[in-house]
Motif scaffolding. Structure first.
Motif, PDB file in Angstrom:
ATOM      1  N   VAL B 169       0.868  -1.175   0.000  1.00 46.15           N
ATOM      2  CA  VAL B 169       0.000   0.000   0.000  1.00 46.15           C
ATOM      3  C   VAL B 169       0.904   1.224   0.000  1.00 46.15           C
ATOM      4  O   VAL B 169       1.852   1.299   0.783  1.00 46.15           O
ATOM      5  CB  VAL B 169      -0.910   0.026   1.247  1.00 46.15           C
ATOM      6  N   SER B 170       0.626   2.166  -0.884  1.00 44.03           N
ATOM      7  CA  SER B 170       1.491   3.345  -0.944  1.00 44.03           C
ATOM      8  C   SER B 170       0.696   4.561  -1.393  1.00 44.03           C
ATOM      9  O   SER B 170      -0.404   4.433  -1.937  1.00 44.03           O
ATOM     10  CB  SER B 170       2.634   3.095  -1.926  1.00 44.03           C
ATOM     11  N   VAL B 171       1.268   5.729  -1.124  1.00 47.75           N
ATOM     12  CA  VAL B 171       0.702   6.979  -1.636  1.00 47.75           C
ATOM     13  C   VAL B 171       1.791   7.673  -2.463  1.00 47.75           C
ATOM     14  O   VAL B 171       2.883   7.930  -1.957  1.00 47.75           O
ATOM     15  CB  VAL B 171       0.276   7.924  -0.496  1.00 47.75           C
ATOM     16  N   THR B 172       1.498   7.944  -3.726  1.00 46.18           N
ATOM     17  CA  THR B 172       2.439   8.650  -4.592  1.00 46.18           C
ATOM     18  C   THR B 172       1.667   9.705  -5.362  1.00 46.18           C
ATOM     19  O   THR B 172       0.653   9.388  -5.995  1.00 46.18           O
ATOM     20  CB  THR B 172       3.099   7.682  -5.604  1.00 46.18           C
ATOM     21  N   ASP B 173       2.150  10.943  -5.287  1.00 48.48           N
ATOM     22  CA  ASP B 173       1.475  12.041  -5.989  1.00 48.48           C
ATOM     23  C   ASP B 173      -0.020  12.069  -5.676  1.00 48.48           C
ATOM     24  O   ASP B 173      -0.851  12.280  -6.576  1.00 48.48           O
ATOM     25  CB  ASP B 173       1.664  11.904  -7.510  1.00 48.48           C
ATOM     26  N   GLY B 174      -0.355  11.792  -4.410  1.00 52.43           N
ATOM     27  CA  GLY B 174      -1.758  11.869  -4.006  1.00 52.43           C
ATOM     28  C   GLY B 174      -2.601  10.678  -4.425  1.00 52.43           C
ATOM     29  O   GLY B 174      -3.796  10.651  -4.175  1.00 52.43           O
ATOM     30  N   VAL B 175      -1.996   9.673  -5.052  1.00 49.91           N
ATOM     31  CA  VAL B 175      -2.739   8.480  -5.453  1.00 49.91           C
ATOM     32  C   VAL B 175      -2.437   7.352  -4.472  1.00 49.91           C
ATOM     33  O   VAL B 175      -1.278   6.992  -4.274  1.00 49.91           O
ATOM     34  CB  VAL B 175      -2.349   8.029  -6.878  1.00 49.91           C
ATOM     35  N   VAL B 176      -3.500   6.816  -3.847  1.00 51.48           N
ATOM     36  CA  VAL B 176      -3.335   5.631  -3.003  1.00 51.48           C
ATOM     37  C   VAL B 176      -3.375   4.400  -3.903  1.00 51.48           C
ATOM     38  O   VAL B 176      -4.350   4.191  -4.622  1.00 51.48           O
ATOM     39  CB  VAL B 176      -4.454   5.514  -1.951  1.00 51.48           C
ATOM     40  N   THR B 177      -2.307   3.632  -3.860  1.00 52.72           N
ATOM     41  CA  THR B 177      -2.281   2.357  -4.576  1.00 52.72           C
ATOM     42  C   THR B 177      -2.423   1.255  -3.530  1.00 52.72           C
ATOM     43  O   THR B 177      -1.593   1.116  -2.640  1.00 52.72           O
ATOM     44  CB  THR B 177      -0.968   2.193  -5.356  1.00 52.72           C
ATOM     45  N   VAL B 189     -16.512  -3.529   0.003  1.00 51.47           N
ATOM     46  CA  VAL B 189     -15.175  -3.821  -0.533  1.00 51.47           C
ATOM     47  C   VAL B 189     -14.136  -3.174   0.377  1.00 51.47           C
ATOM     48  O   VAL B 189     -13.851  -1.978   0.281  1.00 51.47           O
ATOM     49  CB  VAL B 189     -15.047  -3.273  -1.970  1.00 51.47           C
ATOM     50  N   GLN B 190     -13.556  -3.982   1.260  1.00 47.02           N
ATOM     51  CA  GLN B 190     -12.563  -3.448   2.188  1.00 47.02           C
ATOM     52  C   GLN B 190     -11.216  -3.292   1.474  1.00 47.02           C
ATOM     53  O   GLN B 190     -10.788  -4.166   0.729  1.00 47.02           O
ATOM     54  CB  GLN B 190     -12.402  -4.384   3.382  1.00 47.02           C
ATOM     55  N   LEU B 191     -10.571  -2.145   1.734  1.00 47.65           N
ATOM     56  CA  LEU B 191      -9.284  -1.860   1.095  1.00 47.65           C
ATOM     57  C   LEU B 191      -8.155  -1.998   2.114  1.00 47.65           C
ATOM     58  O   LEU B 191      -8.300  -1.621   3.280  1.00 47.65           O
ATOM     59  CB  LEU B 191      -9.300  -0.442   0.518  1.00 47.65           C
ATOM     60  N   ALA B 192      -7.027  -2.537   1.663  1.00 50.90           N
ATOM     61  CA  ALA B 192      -5.867  -2.700   2.532  1.00 50.90           C
ATOM     62  C   ALA B 192      -5.282  -1.332   2.886  1.00 50.90           C
ATOM     63  O   ALA B 192      -5.393  -0.379   2.109  1.00 50.90           O
ATOM     64  CB  ALA B 192      -4.810  -3.565   1.837  1.00 50.90           C
ATOM     65  N   GLY B 193      -4.642  -1.270   4.039  1.00 47.57           N
ATOM     66  CA  GLY B 193      -3.913  -0.051   4.392  1.00 47.57           C
ATOM     67  C   GLY B 193      -4.412   0.606   5.651  1.00 47.57           C
ATOM     68  O   GLY B 193      -5.617   0.617   5.914  1.00 47.57           O
ATOM     69  N   PRO B 194      -3.493   1.170   6.426  1.00 55.35           N
ATOM     70  CA  PRO B 194      -3.862   1.820   7.674  1.00 55.35           C
ATOM     71  C   PRO B 194      -4.550   3.162   7.420  1.00 55.35           C
ATOM     72  O   PRO B 194      -4.441   3.745   6.329  1.00 55.35           O
ATOM     73  CB  PRO B 194      -2.517   2.036   8.364  1.00 55.35           C
TER      74      PRO B 194
END
Lengths: 276, 276, 276
Positions: B169-177, B189-194
């Motif tokens: 899970v990452s944030v780059t340029d405001g986009v959560v991947t 639909v649960q999404l991974a990430g804190p």
């Protein structure tokens, strides 16, 4: 437990299904709060958000339950302004409290249990109210805790009733106009209406009736015979039987009447008249 | 039971399903060995051999469990060289032991419960280890039996971890991947990430985001609004809500977000960015 | 409970399914009559009216059950002349009574439990015998009540046997002719017949066999290897394993052998011969 004082249980109904861990987590929360209190699952497979179907399950179930608390969670409005409530009923034998959302789910069963006598509005809100609000409230009440500790009083007259109320059932010119109140897992098709309706229309043991389905089942018709037991029916012969809840039902012996009738479902209109 | 000492239970998870008698037989074995100990079913309908899905169920469940033993059996390697283990964890409140195959199933939950403190390798092998090895071990431990009686010690550092580890899970340029960590029975639909990931990306209450699904869902896109409750959503409006496990989830009010998103499943890649 | 006297339970099997409230209502009735007695669900998802399939479930289950009463309700003849019975068996360890319809369901399990020693014909009739007749009888017996209070005696020689009896299993010219006795939820295909049959035919560890399905599976053929565990099989390699009930089964590692064999079901004829 004092002699003669029946051991209370929690009777649990929801639309959680049995695939996710929701039901198990609620059981675990109750076990943590009131160890050893039995939690009896009525069903967790009512249709998602099916408040009316769930209210019918409760109505059919409560006459057979012992002392304790009904915990019922079918809650399309979770997280909204809708209230969570605990409703006390006036009956001597059976559950004394019903806990769940104030959306009509509890009232028909409460009426069968002597009617709502008082209610409290549960404090707390969660996206998993079953786990975080309703189960703790049910555990509190089954353990003999005071309802005042759960929240402020609600006027029982303000409890939300089911939007659609009761099915219209009538007899005109010997024709019973009713609707399907339930299709069980065997495909038995329960019809709305008290027993006296059927007597008025002459649907007595041995009578032959014509059954006509309405709505999207566009005039599907079939003959049926009023019998005392499934086993009195010939193979593929449609019958009208008095079911285990005291309602009339369309049935086949060892087969699905709902399928034979083109897929009757709850709410399908049905007209029945004696033809022989 | 000493005062203040909570009554222990066994918390049972498997991929046995509810059609065969496997779950019932395991309950019967436990009842025979430790009569009266509650056995709480978390779920038995994780996908067959779905070790990762089952590990996620345990992670979501264990924060809500009381004292006792977790019995988890999803075991593609039954009868092979893989070890059966009992893992003790260091937490004060909650289950103290987890019993099952050493295939990664238990570790994420053990980590949430204070981490593995010691482990034993269970003796015995069977084509029905749940019945013949794991249930007797869980019954032994819940009854206060010594772990040494079950087998030799295992170095907790050698316990098998899940092969795929944690979702990236990452944030780059405001986009959560991120990716889908769970689709529940309602289609949420649960999404991974804190939670802090979402704050970093500006996904705050009221924000509008663009959601894009990857992989075989080839660029399926939808707008969604970050709201505090399902009931804040208009019909068919996709929302981002904080779910009952503290994760962000894509949701519709009284409908399946997974279906609306073209059939999102666990593992589907998801990119989210704020657009308003 | 006197020391050394195991706590009895009720072991409950039916074809009620888990969608309707039938199972829950029966639990509630038992809880009302004998509070605190555990009710262990074996399964409620045998096929509707599947007396033979249910009898097989009981046979597989009873060797693992402790003291108490088996309550089994798969009852195509509900409401007919068929008798309801309670059957006492002669075994020291395990359930002492089996309660249900007299339609063959109980006898194979009773035979495994030392054979029927006496029986009583249950009084009462209902369209929901599980709730109204069988559950109260099971509760009465598990609580130590006298069987005479339930009804008059039945000659155990008159108890109804399953119509089709045992599958024909034979070895001729090294070919085992048998049939599928069970397909479990993983798709493992259990074959009828005692272990010695397979030894006679030379199906020993490491042997390669040709498996041929009959009937509507019209000659579907596959090679299989007799192995000691699922995990010894290569991907997609069909195996013959000794299953957890002591029967030979066709199996794949982590996949459904039944699907691989074109949809084998209970009753499908199978011929097996050693080819290497």
């Amino acid at each position: 437990m004092a002699p003669g004082h029946p051991a209370p249980a929690i009777f649990f109904l929801s639309d959680y299904g049995l695939v996710d861990e929701f039901v198990g987590v609620v059981h675990a929360v109750i076990q943590r709060l009131v160890p050893g209190v039995p939690v009896i699952d009525l069903t967790h497979q009512v249709p998602s958000f099916g408040v009316v179907a769930a209210a019918r399950v409760l109505e059919r179930s409560v006459p057979h339950l012992g002392a304790g608390v009904v915990l019922a969670v079918v809650d399309p409005g979770v997280g909204s302004e809708r209230r969570g409530v605990a409703v006390e009923v006036g009956i001597e034998v059976g559950p004394h409290w019903l806990v769940g959302p104030d959306n009509g789910l509890l009232l028909p069963a409460a009426d069968l249990l002597g009617g709502p006598r008082r209610a409290v509005v549960l404090e707390g809100v969660s996206t998993f109210d079953g786990r975080d609000v309703f189960a703790p409230a049910a555990a509190h009440l089954v353990g003999g805790g005071s309802p005042e500790a759960l929240g402020g009083p609600a006027d029982v007259a303000t409890l939300v009733a089911l939007p659609d109320g009761r099915a219209e059932v009538s007899v005109t010119d010997g024709v019973v106009t009713t609707s399907v109140s339930w299709v069980d897992g065997y495909g038995n098709v329960q019809l709305a209406g008290p027993v006296h309706i059927w007597e008025e229309a002459g649907v007595v043991l041995g009578a032959t009736v014509m059954v006509e389905l309405g709505g999207s089942h566009g005039g599907h018709r079939a003959r049926a015979r009023r019998v005392s037991a499934f086993s009195s029916l010939a193979p593929d012969e449609l019958g009208v039987v008095l079911d285990a809840n005291g309602h009339h039902a369309l049935a086949l012996d060892r087969a699905s009447a709902a399928s034979a009738l083109g897929g009757a479902v709850s709410g399908t209109e049905v007209r029945v008249r004696v033809v022989g």
